[in-house]
Scaffold this motif. Structure first.
Motif, short mmCIF file in Angstrom:
data_model
loop_
_atom_site.label_atom_id
_atom_site.label_comp_id
_atom_site.label_asym_id
_atom_site.label_seq_id
_atom_site.Cartn_x
_atom_site.Cartn_y
_atom_site.Cartn_z
N GLY A 180 24.78 35.70 42.36
CA GLY A 180 25.93 34.83 42.08
C GLY A 180 26.54 34.26 43.35
N GLN A 181 27.80 33.93 43.26
CA GLN A 181 28.53 33.28 44.36
C GLN A 181 28.74 34.25 45.52
OE1 GLN A 181 32.02 31.39 42.72
NE2 GLN A 181 33.08 31.49 44.65
N PRO A 182 28.30 33.91 46.74
CA PRO A 182 28.48 34.81 47.89
C PRO A 182 29.95 35.17 48.11
CG PRO A 182 26.98 33.02 48.46
CD PRO A 182 27.57 32.68 47.11
N GLY A 183 30.20 36.44 48.42
CA GLY A 183 31.57 36.90 48.65
C GLY A 183 32.31 37.29 47.39
N TYR A 184 31.71 37.02 46.24
CA TYR A 184 32.34 37.28 44.95
C TYR A 184 31.93 38.68 44.50
CZ TYR A 184 33.77 36.04 40.14
OH TYR A 184 34.37 35.97 38.90
N THR A 210 15.91 37.16 47.73
CA THR A 210 17.14 36.91 46.96
C THR A 210 17.84 35.68 47.55
OG1 THR A 210 17.45 39.27 46.50
CG2 THR A 210 19.38 37.84 46.28
N GLN A 211 18.23 34.77 46.66
CA GLN A 211 19.00 33.59 47.07
C GLN A 211 20.15 33.39 46.08
OE1 GLN A 211 18.83 31.67 49.72
NE2 GLN A 211 16.98 32.58 50.60
N PRO A 212 21.30 32.87 46.55
CA PRO A 212 22.43 32.66 45.62
C PRO A 212 22.25 31.42 44.75
CG PRO A 212 23.04 31.96 47.84
CD PRO A 212 21.67 32.56 47.95
N GLY A 213 22.68 31.58 43.49
CA GLY A 213 22.70 30.44 42.57
C GLY A 213 24.11 29.99 42.24
N LYS A 219 21.97 24.56 40.24
CA LYS A 219 21.68 25.15 41.56
C LYS A 219 20.58 26.20 41.44
CE LYS A 219 22.52 26.82 45.87
NZ LYS A 219 23.72 27.57 46.27
N SER A 220 20.66 27.02 40.39
CA SER A 220 19.67 28.08 40.18
C SER A 220 18.30 27.51 39.86
CB SER A 220 20.14 29.01 39.06
OG SER A 220 21.39 29.58 39.38
N GLN A 221 18.27 26.39 39.16
CA GLN A 221 17.00 25.73 38.89
C GLN A 221 16.36 25.27 40.20
OE1 GLN A 221 17.09 23.00 35.61
NE2 GLN A 221 15.19 21.95 36.20
N GLY A 245 19.96 32.40 34.98
CA GLY A 245 18.63 32.80 34.52
C GLY A 245 17.93 31.70 33.75
N VAL A 246 18.68 30.98 32.92
CA VAL A 246 18.09 29.88 32.15
C VAL A 246 17.77 28.70 33.08
CG1 VAL A 246 18.55 28.17 30.34
CG2 VAL A 246 19.03 30.59 29.93
N GLY A 247 18.55 28.51 34.13
CA GLY A 247 18.22 27.51 35.15
C GLY A 247 16.87 27.82 35.78
N ALA A 248 16.66 29.10 36.09
CA ALA A 248 15.37 29.54 36.66
C ALA A 248 14.25 29.35 35.65
CB ALA A 248 15.47 31.00 37.09
N LEU A 249 14.52 29.69 34.40
CA LEU A 249 13.52 29.50 33.34
C LEU A 249 13.13 28.04 33.22
CD1 LEU A 249 11.91 30.39 30.79
CD2 LEU A 249 14.04 30.11 29.49
N ASN A 250 14.12 27.14 33.25
CA ASN A 250 13.85 25.71 33.13
C ASN A 250 12.93 25.22 34.25
OD1 ASN A 250 15.41 25.56 30.84
ND2 ASN A 250 17.25 24.83 31.89
#
Length: 333
Positions: A180-184, A210-213, A219-221, A245-250
Motif C-alpha cells: 500500500g501507501q508508503p509510510g501508512y 515488493t513495490q508500492p501500489g 498504479k498497481s496495474q 490486487g485486481v489492478g495486478a490481475l488486469n
C-alpha cells in the motif's frame, strides 16, 4: 434548560449540513440533545482519503448513518484527502472546537503524532481508526478500533502457501508483492505480516520483489506490468488490498499471463469477490467497512461515557478463498 419546543425541533431534524472550518469544509451531522437537557456528544473525525477507494467511501457513509441514528451524537466529518498537513490542521481545528472526542484515520502513522499528543493534552480522548499510528504515539491514544493488519498479512501468506501446496509448487514458487501507501501503518503492517509469515509456512517460496501500489488500481496495474516485463516466472501476487490486487490481475490478463498466477489480496472488495467468482483471483481477507465505521463511533461514545476500553480493540477479519466464498456476503464496496 432548553425549551421543549427546541428539543422537539432538534429531535425531529437529524440534519446534515456543510460547515466550513479553518482546515477544510466539514460535514456536520447533528443529533438531538440529551433528554436531560445536556447538549449532544460532539465527535470529530478526520479521515485519510475518502475518494481514493470504495472502502473509505463506504466507511464514511456508514459512519454518518450510524451518527444520524443516534439522537445523542453530533459529528463533524472531515477528510484529509491523503494530505498529512491538512490532517494536522484538521486535528488542531477539532481541538479548538473543543469536541468531546476525536477519531483519526491517519494519513501517516508517524507524522500525526504531535497532533494526537496535542488533543491528549487538551483532555480530548483520541480513537485511532482502521490504521494505527506509530508506537511512539500510543501513550496519547485512548483506543485503536479496527482490524489487526499484521494478522491479515499473515493470513494472506497462509492462503498463498496453502494454494501453492495444493498445486505442488511450494518448493519453487516465486511471488511478487504490491504494497500500500508508503509510510501508512496499514501498508507497513500488512507487508510485515506477509513477509514474516510466508517463510514460516513455505520456506522455499521466493519473494522476488515488493513495490508500492498506493491503494490505487491503476498504479498497481502499472506496477504489475513492470513485473511482467522484468520476470518471466511469477507464480503468485500478494496485494495489500483487493483494489490493487485486481489492478495486478488486469495487467496479467492483458498480457495473457494470468493463468497459472495465484492472486491473493486483503480487504475483500466487490471487484475481488467478483474476480474470485470468475475463478481468476484466489483469495483475500474479509473486512467490513461498515463494521469498521460503527466500531469507531461506538468506541468514541463509550469513552465519552467514561467506559474503559482495551487499547487494541480489534474486530475479526477471516480468510476468504474460492473454496469458502459462498459463506460470505458479497462486499458492497
Amino acid at each position: 434548560m432548553k425549551s421543549d419546543k427546541f428539543l422537539e425541533e432538534l429531535t425531529m431534524t437529524l440534519r446534515t449540513t456543510l460547515a466550513a472550518t479553518a482546515a477544510a469544509s466539514a460535514l456536520t451531522v447533528a443529533g438531538a440533545a440529551y433528554a436531560d437537557g445536556h447538549g449532544p456528544m460532539r465527535i470529530g473525525i478526520t479521515q485519510n482519503n475518502v475518494g481514493v477507494d470504495s472502502y473509505q467511501t463506504t466507511y464514511e457513509k456508514a459512519f454518518i448513518a450510524a451518527a444520524e441514528a443516534n439522537e445523542n451524537v453530533e459529528v463533524v466529518v472531515l477528510d484529509a484527502g491523503g494530505d498529512v498537513a491538512r490532517q494536522i490542521a484538521q486535528m488542531e481545528d477539532l481541538i479548538q472546537q473543543e469536541v468531546d472526542a476525536i477519531i483519526i484515520w491517519p494519513t501517516n502513522g508517524e507524522a500525526v503524532i504531535p497532533a494526537v499528543r496535542k488533543a491528549h493534552s487538551a483532555g480530548i480522548p483520541v480513537v485511532v481508526t482502521n490504521s494505527n499510528i506509530a508506537e511512539a504515539g500510543f501513550e496519547f491514544v485512548a483506543t485503536f478500533s479496527g482490524p489487526d493488519n499484521i494478522t491479515q498479512g499473515s493470513r494472506s501468506a497462509e492462503i498463498m502457501c496453502d494454494r501453492f501446496k495444493a498445486l505442488g509448487i511450494e518448493n519453487e514458487a516465486r511471488v511478487v508483492q504490491i504494497s500500500g501507501q508508503p509510510g501508512y501503518t496499514t501498508a507497513i503492517e500488512r507487508q510485515q505480516g506477509f513477509d514474516d509469515r510466508l517463510p514460516e509456512v513455505c520456506p522455499n517460496v521466493t519473494l522476488v520483489e515488493t513495490q508500492p501500489g498506493d491503494w490505487n488500481r491503476e498504479k498497481s496495474q502499472q506496477v504489475m506490468e513492470a513485473f511482467l516485463v522484468k520476470y518471466d516466472d511469477i507464480d503468485g501476487v500478494y496485494a495489500g488490498d483487493d483494489n490493487m490486487g485486481v489492478g495486478a490481475l488486469n495487467a496479467a490478463l492483458a498480457a495473457d499471463r494470468a493463468e497459472g498466477i495465484t492472486f491473493v489480496g486483503a480487504t475483500n472488495f466487490a471487484v475481488g469477490y467478483e474476480a474470485m467468482e470468475r475463478g481468476e483471483y484466489w483469495g483475500s481477507i474479509y473486512q467490513s467497512p461498515v463494521d469498521d465505521a460503527e466500531a469507531a463511533l461506538q468506541s468514541a461514545i463509550d469513552l465519552i461515557n467514561g467506559e474503559e476500553l482495551p487499547f487494541l480493540n480489534y474486530f475479526d477479519t477471516p480468510k476468504i478463498t474460492q473454496d469458502n466464498m459462498t459463506e460470505f456476503t458479497k462486499p458492497v464496496f
